[in-house]
Design an enzyme around this catalytic site. Structure first.
Site, PDB file in Angstrom:
ATOM      1  N   ILE A  42       0.831  -1.248  -0.126  1.00 14.93           N
ATOM      2  CA  ILE A  42      -0.059  -0.042   0.131  1.00 14.93           C
ATOM      3  C   ILE A  42       0.751   1.193  -0.070  1.00 14.93           C
ATOM      4  CG2 ILE A  42      -0.213   0.501   2.319  1.00 14.93           C
ATOM      5  CD1 ILE A  42      -3.390   0.456   2.148  1.00 14.93           C
ATOM      6  N   ASN A  91      11.327  -8.542   7.007  1.00  7.69           N
ATOM      7  CA  ASN A  91      11.926  -8.002   8.430  1.00  7.69           C
ATOM      8  C   ASN A  91      11.354  -9.081   9.374  1.00  7.69           C
ATOM      9  OD1 ASN A  91      13.039  -5.629   7.375  1.00  7.69           O
ATOM     10  ND2 ASN A  91      10.754  -5.064   6.894  1.00  7.69           N
ATOM     11  N   HIS A 108       6.023 -12.102   5.971  1.00  5.54           N
ATOM     12  CA  HIS A 108       5.752 -11.651   4.484  1.00  5.54           C
ATOM     13  C   HIS A 108       7.187 -11.411   4.132  1.00  5.54           C
ATOM     14  CE1 HIS A 108       5.387  -8.089   7.204  1.00  5.54           C
ATOM     15  NE2 HIS A 108       6.148  -7.600   6.239  1.00  5.54           N
TER      16      HIS A 108
HETATM   17  P1  AMP Z   1       6.990  -4.881   7.623  1.00 11.70           P
HETATM   18  O1  AMP Z   1       7.693  -3.399   8.113  1.00 11.70           O
HETATM   19  O2  AMP Z   1       7.925  -5.482   6.951  1.00 11.70           O
HETATM   20  O3  AMP Z   1       6.251  -5.584   8.467  1.00 11.70           O
HETATM   21  O4  AMP Z   1       6.236  -4.226   6.221  1.00 11.70           O
HETATM   22  C1  AMP Z   1       4.920  -4.095   6.463  1.00 11.70           C
HETATM   23  C2  AMP Z   1       4.327  -3.760   4.982  1.00 11.70           C
HETATM   24  O5  AMP Z   1       2.992  -3.476   5.022  1.00 11.70           O
HETATM   25  C3  AMP Z   1       4.745  -2.175   4.950  1.00 11.70           C
HETATM   26  O6  AMP Z   1       5.486  -1.981   3.824  1.00 11.70           O
HETATM   27  C4  AMP Z   1       3.253  -1.529   4.661  1.00 11.70           C
HETATM   28  O7  AMP Z   1       3.470  -0.596   3.511  1.00 11.70           O
HETATM   29  C5  AMP Z   1       2.629  -2.897   4.178  1.00 11.70           C
HETATM   30  N1  AMP Z   1       0.850  -2.683   4.470  1.00 11.70           N
HETATM   31  C6  AMP Z   1       0.270  -2.426   5.602  1.00 11.70           C
HETATM   32  N2  AMP Z   1      -0.816  -2.386   5.605  1.00 11.70           N
HETATM   33  C7  AMP Z   1      -1.076  -2.953   4.240  1.00 11.70           C
HETATM   34  C8  AMP Z   1      -2.428  -3.166   3.353  1.00 11.70           C
HETATM   35  N3  AMP Z   1      -3.503  -3.080   3.755  1.00 11.70           N
HETATM   36  N4  AMP Z   1      -1.942  -3.447   1.936  1.00 11.70           N
HETATM   37  C9  AMP Z   1      -0.945  -3.663   1.414  1.00 11.70           C
HETATM   38  N5  AMP Z   1       0.216  -3.525   2.131  1.00 11.70           N
HETATM   39  C10 AMP Z   1      -0.010  -3.091   3.464  1.00 11.70           C
END
Ligand code: AMP
Ligand code: ZN
Length: 115
Positions: A31, A86, A99
């Protein structure tokens, strides 16, 4: 129902821009992308982080890693890409559902800035 945002996305409760889906995994665009192509590959199984994975997840994790280059190529990243996982607070993880970030298509700087 789970309070986990990626479980909600995997369950169709929260919409996403889907890249790929099968019985085990889902890929969707981030996002808040950090590069022209930035999507996430997640297992449908709720696994908080890599620290919670065990031998029973070996096939799933292997499948995800092998899917990454295929999905990256389908998104136009035929010259390479960055994968980021991460893990835990110490690894800067914000969403606690495992992820793999798949990132590319722009100027990809060194992963860790050296001072
Ligand atoms: P992390 O810091 O590795 O936990 O990454 C979490 C990621 O999830 C971040 O890059 C956010 O931009 C992404 N994110 C959070 N909410 C959403 C969502 N609803 N749809 C797509 N990506 C998301
Ligand atoms: Zn989850």
């Amino acid at each position: 129902m789970s309070e986990c945002i990626f479980c909600k996305i995997a369950g169709g409760e929260i919409p996403c821009r889907k890249v790929y889906e099968d019985d085990d995994v889902l890929a969707f665009h981030d996002i808040n992308p950090v590069a022209p192509v930035h999507f996430m590959l997640v297992p449908k199984l709720h696994l908080p982080s890599l620290m919670d994975a065990g031998r029973q997840h070996e096939a799933l994790l292997g499948k995800m890693l092998l899917l990454a280059p295929r999905l990256a190529a389908e998104q136009g990243l035929d010259n390479g890409f960055r994968t980021v996982i991460n893990t835990g607070k110490g690894g800067g993880q914000e969403v606690f559902h495992l992820h793999i970030h798949i990132i590319g298509g722009g100027n990809i700087p060194p992963m860790v800035r050296r001072s």
